[in-house]
Design a protein around this motif. Structure first.
Motif, mmCIF file in Angstrom:
data_model
loop_
_atom_site.group_PDB
_atom_site.id
_atom_site.type_symbol
_atom_site.label_atom_id
_atom_site.label_comp_id
_atom_site.label_asym_id
_atom_site.label_seq_id
_atom_site.Cartn_x
_atom_site.Cartn_y
_atom_site.Cartn_z
ATOM 1 N N ILE A 7 0.861 -1.176 0.000
ATOM 2 C CA ILE A 7 0.000 0.000 0.000
ATOM 3 C C ILE A 7 0.896 1.224 0.000
ATOM 4 O O ILE A 7 1.816 1.326 0.808
ATOM 5 N N VAL A 8 0.618 2.142 -0.920
ATOM 6 C CA VAL A 8 1.349 3.406 -0.950
ATOM 7 C C VAL A 8 0.362 4.527 -0.650
ATOM 8 O O VAL A 8 -0.640 4.676 -1.346
ATOM 9 N N GLY A 9 0.659 5.273 0.400
ATOM 10 C CA GLY A 9 -0.160 6.421 0.761
ATOM 11 C C GLY A 9 0.340 7.645 0.026
ATOM 12 O O GLY A 9 1.528 7.958 0.086
ATOM 13 N N VAL A 10 -0.565 8.311 -0.688
ATOM 14 C CA VAL A 10 -0.155 9.480 -1.477
ATOM 15 C C VAL A 10 -1.013 10.695 -1.147
ATOM 16 O O VAL A 10 -2.185 10.577 -0.813
ATOM 17 N N ASP A 11 -0.375 11.843 -1.210
ATOM 18 C CA ASP A 11 -1.089 13.105 -1.172
ATOM 19 C C ASP A 11 -0.575 13.905 -2.365
ATOM 20 O O ASP A 11 0.013 13.322 -3.277
ATOM 21 N N ASP A 12 -0.781 15.184 -2.374
ATOM 22 C CA ASP A 12 -0.345 15.963 -3.531
ATOM 23 C C ASP A 12 1.039 16.582 -3.314
ATOM 24 O O ASP A 12 1.291 17.703 -3.718
ATOM 25 N N SER A 13 1.951 15.821 -2.704
ATOM 26 C CA SER A 13 3.299 16.325 -2.453
ATOM 27 C C SER A 13 4.339 15.531 -3.241
ATOM 28 O O SER A 13 4.122 14.373 -3.591
ATOM 29 N N LYS A 46 1.051 -6.914 -5.122
ATOM 30 C CA LYS A 46 -0.078 -6.159 -5.657
ATOM 31 C C LYS A 46 0.053 -4.737 -5.118
ATOM 32 O O LYS A 46 0.391 -4.536 -3.957
ATOM 33 N N LEU A 47 -0.215 -3.769 -5.978
ATOM 34 C CA LEU A 47 -0.064 -2.359 -5.618
ATOM 35 C C LEU A 47 -1.425 -1.733 -5.355
ATOM 36 O O LEU A 47 -2.316 -1.771 -6.208
ATOM 37 N N VAL A 48 -1.562 -1.145 -4.169
ATOM 38 C CA VAL A 48 -2.784 -0.434 -3.797
ATOM 39 C C VAL A 48 -2.391 1.000 -3.453
ATOM 40 O O VAL A 48 -1.518 1.228 -2.617
ATOM 41 N N ILE A 49 -3.033 1.949 -4.122
ATOM 42 C CA ILE A 49 -2.781 3.371 -3.889
ATOM 43 C C ILE A 49 -3.917 3.916 -3.026
ATOM 44 O O ILE A 49 -5.090 3.726 -3.339
ATOM 45 N N ILE A 50 -3.547 4.601 -1.940
ATOM 46 C CA ILE A 50 -4.540 5.183 -1.035
ATOM 47 C C ILE A 50 -4.290 6.690 -0.932
ATOM 48 O O ILE A 50 -3.171 7.116 -0.642
ATOM 49 N N HIS A 51 -5.335 7.461 -1.189
ATOM 50 C CA HIS A 51 -5.268 8.914 -1.001
ATOM 51 C C HIS A 51 -6.294 9.287 0.054
ATOM 52 O O HIS A 51 -7.490 9.054 -0.126
ATOM 53 N N ALA A 52 -5.813 9.834 1.162
ATOM 54 C CA ALA A 52 -6.698 10.293 2.232
ATOM 55 C C ALA A 52 -7.017 11.759 1.985
ATOM 56 O O ALA A 52 -6.136 12.613 2.045
ATOM 57 N N ARG A 53 -8.262 12.013 1.678
ATOM 58 C CA ARG A 53 -8.704 13.362 1.345
ATOM 59 C C ARG A 53 -9.257 14.048 2.585
ATOM 60 O O ARG A 53 -10.096 13.476 3.291
ATOM 61 N N PRO A 54 -8.798 15.273 2.879
ATOM 62 C CA PRO A 54 -9.365 15.967 4.038
ATOM 63 C C PRO A 54 -10.823 16.331 3.785
ATOM 64 O O PRO A 54 -11.264 16.428 2.644
ATOM 65 N N THR A 55 -11.554 16.532 4.850
ATOM 66 C CA THR A 55 -12.941 16.968 4.709
ATOM 67 C C THR A 55 -12.969 18.479 4.495
ATOM 68 O O THR A 55 -12.065 19.191 4.934
ATOM 69 N N ALA A 56 -13.987 18.955 3.824
ATOM 70 C CA ALA A 56 -14.118 20.400 3.591
ATOM 71 C C ALA A 56 -14.231 21.142 4.915
ATOM 72 O O ALA A 56 -13.669 22.228 5.077
ATOM 73 N N SER A 57 -14.921 20.548 5.873
ATOM 74 C CA SER A 57 -15.082 21.219 7.164
ATOM 75 C C SER A 57 -13.753 21.330 7.905
ATOM 76 O O SER A 57 -13.529 22.290 8.639
ATOM 77 N N SER A 58 -12.853 20.363 7.708
ATOM 78 C CA SER A 58 -11.545 20.465 8.363
ATOM 79 C C SER A 58 -10.695 21.552 7.725
ATOM 80 O O SER A 58 -9.867 22.164 8.376
ATOM 81 N N ILE A 59 -10.917 21.814 6.437
ATOM 82 C CA ILE A 59 -10.200 22.887 5.753
ATOM 83 C C ILE A 59 -10.722 24.244 6.215
ATOM 84 O O ILE A 59 -9.963 25.164 6.481
ATOM 85 N N LEU A 60 -12.039 24.358 6.330
ATOM 86 C CA LEU A 60 -12.652 25.632 6.693
ATOM 87 C C LEU A 60 -12.602 25.896 8.194
ATOM 88 O O LEU A 60 -12.582 27.040 8.619
#
Length: 168
Positions: A10-16, A41-55
């Motif tokens: 599993i590879v954890g990715v963000d936009d960095s 086997k390759l699994v890509i995981i992107h954890a997306r923040p919630t809009a409320s956590s951004i605001l």
């Protein structure tokens, strides 16, 4: 999800750049291009923040902005997966699964490792100092202590120019 003849990376990715470097490192270490029956086997995981956590607690006007933030987060997630597909395609490696999940990356990665029966989680180190880690938390530190599989933290090597600039 992993069979007896294959293990899951599993590879954890963000936009960095750090996470893309971690993906490239994982591909170089665990995968062989053009192999019809890969060992991993390759699994890509992107954890997306919630809009409320951004605001955060932005007040009543935040309701008006929420759809725009949601749309931007979706675009970012789409971009991240597109970039991962390009990196894998350039190395002739097939992605077994990719997921975008909204929430805290620490919990998402632990849950994904259990769901996919991961052998290893690979993620990039942002190189935060002690103060930033206190406020932002360290996903890699959390995973090292809570994941039920091995965790590989990939550091991006600094060029001599970048190392000299960091000292100044």
């Amino acid at each position: 999800m992993a069979g007896a003849d294959s293990r899951v990376v599993i590879v954890g990715v963000d936009d960095s750049v750090h996470s893309y470097h971690a993906l490239e490192t994982a591909l170089d270490l665990f995968f062989v291009p053009f192999k019809s029956n890969p060992q991993f086997k390759l699994v890509i995981i992107h954890a997306r923040p919630t809009a409320s956590s951004i605001l955060g607690f932005a007040g009543p006007g935040a309701v008006d902005v929420m759809p725009m933030v949601e749309q931007d987060l979706k675009k970012t997630a789409d971009w991240v997966l597109k970039k991962c597909n390009e990196i894998c395609s350039n190395k002739s490696i097939e992605i077994t699964a990719s997921e975008v999940t909204e929430g805290d990356p620490r919990n998402i990665m632990v849950d994904a490792s259990e769901k996919h029966h991961a052998s290893v989680i690979v993620l990039g180190s942002h190189g935060y100092g002690a103060v930033k880690r206190v406020f932002l938390g360290s996903v890699s530190d959390y995973l090292a202590h809570h994941a039920h599989c091995s965790v590989m933290i990939v550091k991006k090597h600094k060029t001599p120019a970048a190392a000299a600039a960091a000292k100044n």
